[in-house]
Design a protein around this motif. Sequence first.
Motif, PDB file in Angstrom:
ATOM      1  N   ASP A 146      58.915 -29.455 -15.341  1.00 20.71           N
ATOM      2  CA  ASP A 146      57.985 -30.559 -15.451  1.00 20.71           C
ATOM      3  C   ASP A 146      58.881 -31.836 -16.166  1.00 20.71           C
ATOM      4  O   ASP A 146      58.376 -32.874 -15.676  1.00 20.71           O
ATOM      5  CB  ASP A 146      56.871 -30.045 -16.672  1.00 20.71           C
ATOM      6  N   ALA A 147      59.783 -31.445 -16.853  1.00 18.80           N
ATOM      7  CA  ALA A 147      60.660 -32.586 -17.395  1.00 18.80           C
ATOM      8  C   ALA A 147      61.594 -33.317 -16.675  1.00 18.80           C
ATOM      9  O   ALA A 147      62.016 -34.388 -16.720  1.00 18.80           O
ATOM     10  CB  ALA A 147      61.429 -32.045 -18.596  1.00 18.80           C
ATOM     11  N   THR A 156      52.910 -36.228 -12.499  1.00 21.84           N
ATOM     12  CA  THR A 156      52.255 -36.342 -11.392  1.00 21.84           C
ATOM     13  C   THR A 156      51.224 -34.891 -11.152  1.00 21.84           C
ATOM     14  O   THR A 156      50.181 -35.336 -10.723  1.00 21.84           O
ATOM     15  CB  THR A 156      53.359 -36.070 -10.385  1.00 21.84           C
ATOM     16  N   SER A 157      51.703 -34.062 -11.686  1.00 23.39           N
ATOM     17  CA  SER A 157      50.994 -32.763 -11.416  1.00 23.39           C
ATOM     18  C   SER A 157      49.537 -33.046 -12.249  1.00 23.39           C
ATOM     19  O   SER A 157      48.558 -32.535 -12.011  1.00 23.39           O
ATOM     20  CB  SER A 157      51.714 -31.548 -11.955  1.00 23.39           C
ATOM     21  N   MET A 158      49.733 -33.706 -13.286  1.00 29.29           N
ATOM     22  CA  MET A 158      48.601 -33.813 -14.202  1.00 29.29           C
ATOM     23  C   MET A 158      47.603 -34.793 -13.644  1.00 29.29           C
ATOM     24  O   MET A 158      46.249 -34.447 -13.695  1.00 29.29           O
ATOM     25  CB  MET A 158      49.059 -34.617 -15.513  1.00 29.29           C
ATOM     26  N   ARG A 166      50.009 -29.777 -16.034  1.00 25.05           N
ATOM     27  CA  ARG A 166      51.138 -29.929 -15.618  1.00 25.05           C
ATOM     28  C   ARG A 166      51.685 -28.507 -14.774  1.00 25.05           C
ATOM     29  O   ARG A 166      50.747 -27.564 -15.187  1.00 25.05           O
ATOM     30  CB  ARG A 166      52.185 -30.360 -16.544  1.00 25.05           C
ATOM     31  N   LEU A 167      52.808 -28.470 -14.099  1.00 24.90           N
ATOM     32  CA  LEU A 167      52.898 -27.266 -13.553  1.00 24.90           C
ATOM     33  C   LEU A 167      53.094 -26.081 -14.550  1.00 24.90           C
ATOM     34  O   LEU A 167      52.486 -25.061 -14.061  1.00 24.90           O
ATOM     35  CB  LEU A 167      54.376 -27.319 -12.868  1.00 24.90           C
ATOM     36  N   GLY A 168      53.377 -26.331 -15.696  1.00 23.52           N
ATOM     37  CA  GLY A 168      53.525 -25.232 -16.877  1.00 23.52           C
ATOM     38  C   GLY A 168      51.980 -24.633 -17.244  1.00 23.52           C
ATOM     39  O   GLY A 168      51.772 -23.513 -17.122  1.00 23.52           O
ATOM     40  N   ASP A 169      51.037 -25.599 -17.117  1.00 27.20           N
ATOM     41  CA  ASP A 169      49.647 -25.197 -17.236  1.00 27.20           C
ATOM     42  C   ASP A 169      49.312 -24.288 -16.034  1.00 27.20           C
ATOM     43  O   ASP A 169      48.528 -23.166 -16.197  1.00 27.20           O
ATOM     44  CB  ASP A 169      48.885 -26.157 -17.638  1.00 27.20           C
TER      45      ASP A 169
END
Lengths: 296, 366
Positions: A146-147, A156-158, A166-169
Amino acid sequence: MISTITSDEMVPTSANFPQQNFTAQREVLSLEMKIETPENVVLTYQLAGPAQRYIAYIIDLAIRLAILFGAMMVINMIGIVLPGTAIGIFLVIMFLNTWGYYTISEGFFKGQSIGKHICGLRVIRDGGYPITFWPALLRNLARSADAIIFYGIGITSMLLTRRFQRLGDLVAGTVVIQERSLKLPRKPVILKKIQPLNKNDIGSFVPRDEVLSLIDEFMGRRHVLTYERGHALAGILATSLAERLKYSGDPQKVEQYPMAFLASVYQTFSLSNHQEEDEFTVSNQSRIRNREVSLG
Amino acid sequence: MDKHKFIQQRQPHWKQFEEFLMSIRRESFTKLPAEEISKYSQLLREVSNDLATIRSRGWGHDLTSYLNDLVARGHNLFYGAPPANLSGVFHYLAVGFPRLFRANIGYFLTACLLFFLPLGISWYVVQNNPSLATRIIPEEMMANFDLMYGEESPLNNEEEKTTDRTDEKDSFLSEESTFGDQRASMAGFYINHNVGIALQCFALGILLGVGTIYTLLFNGIFLGAVSGYIVSQGNGERFLSFVISHGSFELTAIAVAGGAGLILGDALIHPGQRTRFQSLQVRGLEAVQIAGGAAVMLVVAALIEAFWSPSGISNLVKYVVGSGLWILVFIYLGFAGRQADTIPLPVKKRERSKSSEVGFNRGQQS
């Protein structure tokens, strides 16, 4: 949804169409996440947006730097005796700080890092459950993806996902929510001086509970607004209510003091409703409930 | 019923539940006597019921959100996972991790191919043609390798000095420091550096696996070139005896972490019956447990690399112990927790029930 249907039955007017539109829009724009519990009740959680999470991130970043700085001071002291070991320990601390700070704090302290705690945010599983170690590790390892480009991928993902994930979520199945402190509902505002409307002045129309609650909450918060603004807002509802009620009393009241008019509508319908009949059933029911609880 | 009366009547119960939520922690919750628990779970259901009532009647936003938060906290408490403990950690290392690894061995083998094949090729090419090494390895690094593994090398058994591998470490290690002390600093460096790379290698798998493949290929080619270069300079003996012990854990763990990253990529590319995000969630939880195991292996490798590999023991002993460690890693990943393999993995089980839902034999399997 249910409330819309009942309103259709009760108020068959042209006002229904835009109202339905509103509900649909609220679904799309909603910042709330809905989940259904095993008790078959729908719970809503308030989602945290990118800006709030950014502030929490900055606080966490400051704390992490402070930890490193503090460690450096201590390590310098050890370094006088054992320079190599001191550097080794410092590097391990740096590793844990980079890869472990969020995992440990979120995995073991109910989904809150210090920054999230300060901002009132919390990470939960998307089923509404508390987060555990492995999902916490997963969402924070994915942080390095994500970073990329100063969290460009994460942001962007959010923005593309409905729950600001985010991707991690996404990979860990978590969401970040905004915690609300438990607030006891205010005592319903009962305005002593306000007289109920005269029965002869109004028709047979009975406003819905929702409208009465709206008036109730509006009255409770009236101090937030300036006098003019409050009356301007109240005027909208007051005129339309007067029209529905076929109010034939003093029209001055509706135009000049719409707030007072709303209050008297509230007074008319919230309290005078079958007061005597309810008294009996309520006290009876409460006695039964009380007995149940004491037994349980 | 009237709103006011409803509130008046129910508020004591809400208060009671609220006080309970405020006073309780997850640890003490499990130690509550049975009557208390059933009393409060009854209260949770009652409050849930109140919430549903109030919501259906539209009795105001404040009241709804208050009850909503009350139920949400209760929900969190009653349906939360049990707290983690130490025996869980042991079980994970002894059974969980190797099992998950074996269940997904295909990804590991692919990662091995992506890592060891370029490593071998670049090793072979550079060893036969050392001038090519300059295209991959920076000049000052090469000089450094010459210093480390050359005749003057601290790895020479006569000398009691440890070594460093890259120039950045040189600055602080060249100072006069004691023997074991210096090694501790190297242990810290290896943990920070190597585990970090492996975790990143895993995490970048979320970008459709591209990041993982890149990391594997890059590290494979680079390590191969370094090895080829050092061997071609005639320092092979010292190099191999240094590398063999920790290589078992280190190189395998890189491939394990890479394999875990490939799982993430594959979950996105081949989601099967699920949506891509569902598939990512289900497979991701499995993948991270494999990556966690790789991280533990790398910590072990770092300790070996810092304290054992550079020690002044004869090369023969190092080769024997090193080979033993390779066998140990093989046995651990291949056989640890084998008896548990017959029990289906939670993820696999869910997968099967999911597919049966979609298929026609829905009634039979439930």
